[in-house]
Design a protein around this motif. Structure first.
Motif, PDB file in Angstrom:
ATOM      1  N   LYS A  25       0.822  -1.224   0.000  1.00  0.00           N
ATOM      2  CA  LYS A  25       0.000   0.000   0.000  1.00  0.00           C
ATOM      3  C   LYS A  25       0.853   1.269   0.000  1.00  0.00           C
ATOM      4  CE  LYS A  25      -3.738   2.397   2.438  1.00  0.00           C
ATOM      5  NZ  LYS A  25      -4.755   2.328   3.526  1.00  0.00           N
ATOM      6  N   PHE A  26       1.962   1.259   0.786  1.00  0.00           N
ATOM      7  CA  PHE A  26       2.689   2.519   0.993  1.00  0.00           C
ATOM      8  C   PHE A  26       4.039   2.605   0.265  1.00  0.00           C
ATOM      9  CE2 PHE A  26      -0.442   4.109   3.751  1.00  0.00           C
ATOM     10  CZ  PHE A  26      -0.849   3.113   4.629  1.00  0.00           C
ATOM     11  N   GLY A  27       4.597   1.425  -0.076  1.00  0.00           N
ATOM     12  CA  GLY A  27       5.879   1.480  -0.799  1.00  0.00           C
ATOM     13  C   GLY A  27       7.085   1.636   0.108  1.00  0.00           C
ATOM     14  N   PHE A  28       6.861   1.447   1.408  1.00  0.00           N
ATOM     15  CA  PHE A  28       7.971   1.376   2.369  1.00  0.00           C
ATOM     16  C   PHE A  28       7.498   0.502   3.530  1.00  0.00           C
ATOM     17  CE2 PHE A  28       5.756   4.372   5.071  1.00  0.00           C
ATOM     18  CZ  PHE A  28       5.203   5.325   4.218  1.00  0.00           C
ATOM     19  N   PRO A  29       8.420   0.002   4.350  1.00  0.00           N
ATOM     20  CA  PRO A  29       8.008  -0.930   5.415  1.00  0.00           C
ATOM     21  C   PRO A  29       7.337  -0.218   6.584  1.00  0.00           C
ATOM     22  CG  PRO A  29      10.359  -0.519   5.554  1.00  0.00           C
ATOM     23  CD  PRO A  29       9.869   0.185   4.317  1.00  0.00           C
ATOM     24  N   PHE A  30       6.511  -0.946   7.289  1.00  0.00           N
ATOM     25  CA  PHE A  30       5.940  -0.416   8.538  1.00  0.00           C
ATOM     26  C   PHE A  30       7.089  -0.189   9.513  1.00  0.00           C
ATOM     27  CE2 PHE A  30       3.104   0.368  11.915  1.00  0.00           C
ATOM     28  CZ  PHE A  30       3.521  -0.343  13.036  1.00  0.00           C
ATOM     29  N   ILE A  31       7.154   1.013  10.064  1.00  0.00           N
ATOM     30  CA  ILE A  31       8.239   1.350  10.998  1.00  0.00           C
ATOM     31  C   ILE A  31       7.650   1.835  12.314  1.00  0.00           C
ATOM     32  CG2 ILE A  31      10.230   2.863  11.431  1.00  0.00           C
ATOM     33  CD1 ILE A  31      10.692   2.906   8.382  1.00  0.00           C
ATOM     34  N   ILE A  32       8.143   1.274  13.386  1.00  0.00           N
ATOM     35  CA  ILE A  32       7.718   1.707  14.710  1.00  0.00           C
ATOM     36  C   ILE A  32       8.896   1.517  15.647  1.00  0.00           C
ATOM     37  CG2 ILE A  32       6.869  -0.547  15.509  1.00  0.00           C
ATOM     38  CD1 ILE A  32       4.445   0.964  16.716  1.00  0.00           C
ATOM     39  N   CYS A  33       8.986   2.347  16.666  1.00  0.00           N
ATOM     40  CA  CYS A  33      10.099   2.247  17.621  1.00  0.00           C
ATOM     41  C   CYS A  33       9.854   1.042  18.521  1.00  0.00           C
ATOM     42  CB  CYS A  33      10.204   3.540  18.433  1.00  0.00           C
ATOM     43  SG  CYS A  33      11.602   3.536  19.550  1.00  0.00           S
TER      44      CYS A  33
END
Ligand SMILES: NC(=O)NC1=NC(=O)NC1=O
Length: 169
Positions: A114-122
């Motif tokens: 969907k976004f073209g980059f990975p899900f990122i979370i701290c």
């Protein structure tokens, strides 16, 4: 080391220590060498944040794409950076039940598509349950919401990595 020791490092030593504070984007640490002397730990944080904020949109997207997925191929294959490995382990991502692992894989794929980059979370500020919940919810967000949220999570991850390297003032 304290902030004056940071300022006195040779470029090579500085780069070896700080090169991965932004995951797999060592050019950021290299660029920030010119900002020395840093007045404080917070001054370093602000300098990194401003550098990231000043990147073009495509530069920011490139930065996001350098992050490994959470509990993804790199974790399975043992190819995570040392920092990412520690962060993901601390959040419990090495001890997922099989249904959790397949669920996060499915959601990571959906997110990337969907976004073209990975899900990122701290990861250090979350645990596996919250990460799964956030990933599931974030899949429903608009692009701009996720783009801005991901950049802020990159900053949080970076701040914790820098903090671990420099004694707080
Ligand atoms: N995709 C990610 O969120 N990766 C990461 N989060 C962290 O806290 N460390 C990572 O490598």
């Amino acid at each position: 080391m304290d902030i004056s020791a940071v300022n006195n490092l040779s470029f090579e030593d500085y780069f070896n220590v700080f090169g991965n504070v932004v995951e797999k984007s060592p050019f950021i640490a290299a660029a920030l060498w010119s900002r020395r002397p840093f007045n404080s730990l917070n001054d370093m944080h602000v300098a990194i944040d401003h550098f990231i904020d000043d990147l073009t949109e495509s530069g920011k997207v490139g930065l996001l794409r350098c992050y490994s997925e959470l509990a993804g191929r790199d974790l399975q294959g043992g190819t995570l950076s040392r920092e990412s490995q520690e962060e993901q382990a601390q959040a419990g991502l090495y001890t997922l039940q099989s249904w959790e692992a397949s669920h996060i894989t499915q959601l990571n794929t959906k997110y990337w598509e969907k976004f073209g980059f990975p899900f990122i979370i701290c990861a250090r500020m979350n645990d596996k349950d919250r990460i799964l919940q956030q990933l599931s919810e974030c899949c429903r967000n608009e692009y701009v919401v996720e783009f801005l949220r991901a950049i802020e999570e990159v900053k949080k991850i970076c701040h914790l990595r820098v903090q671990a390297l420099v004694l707080t003032d």
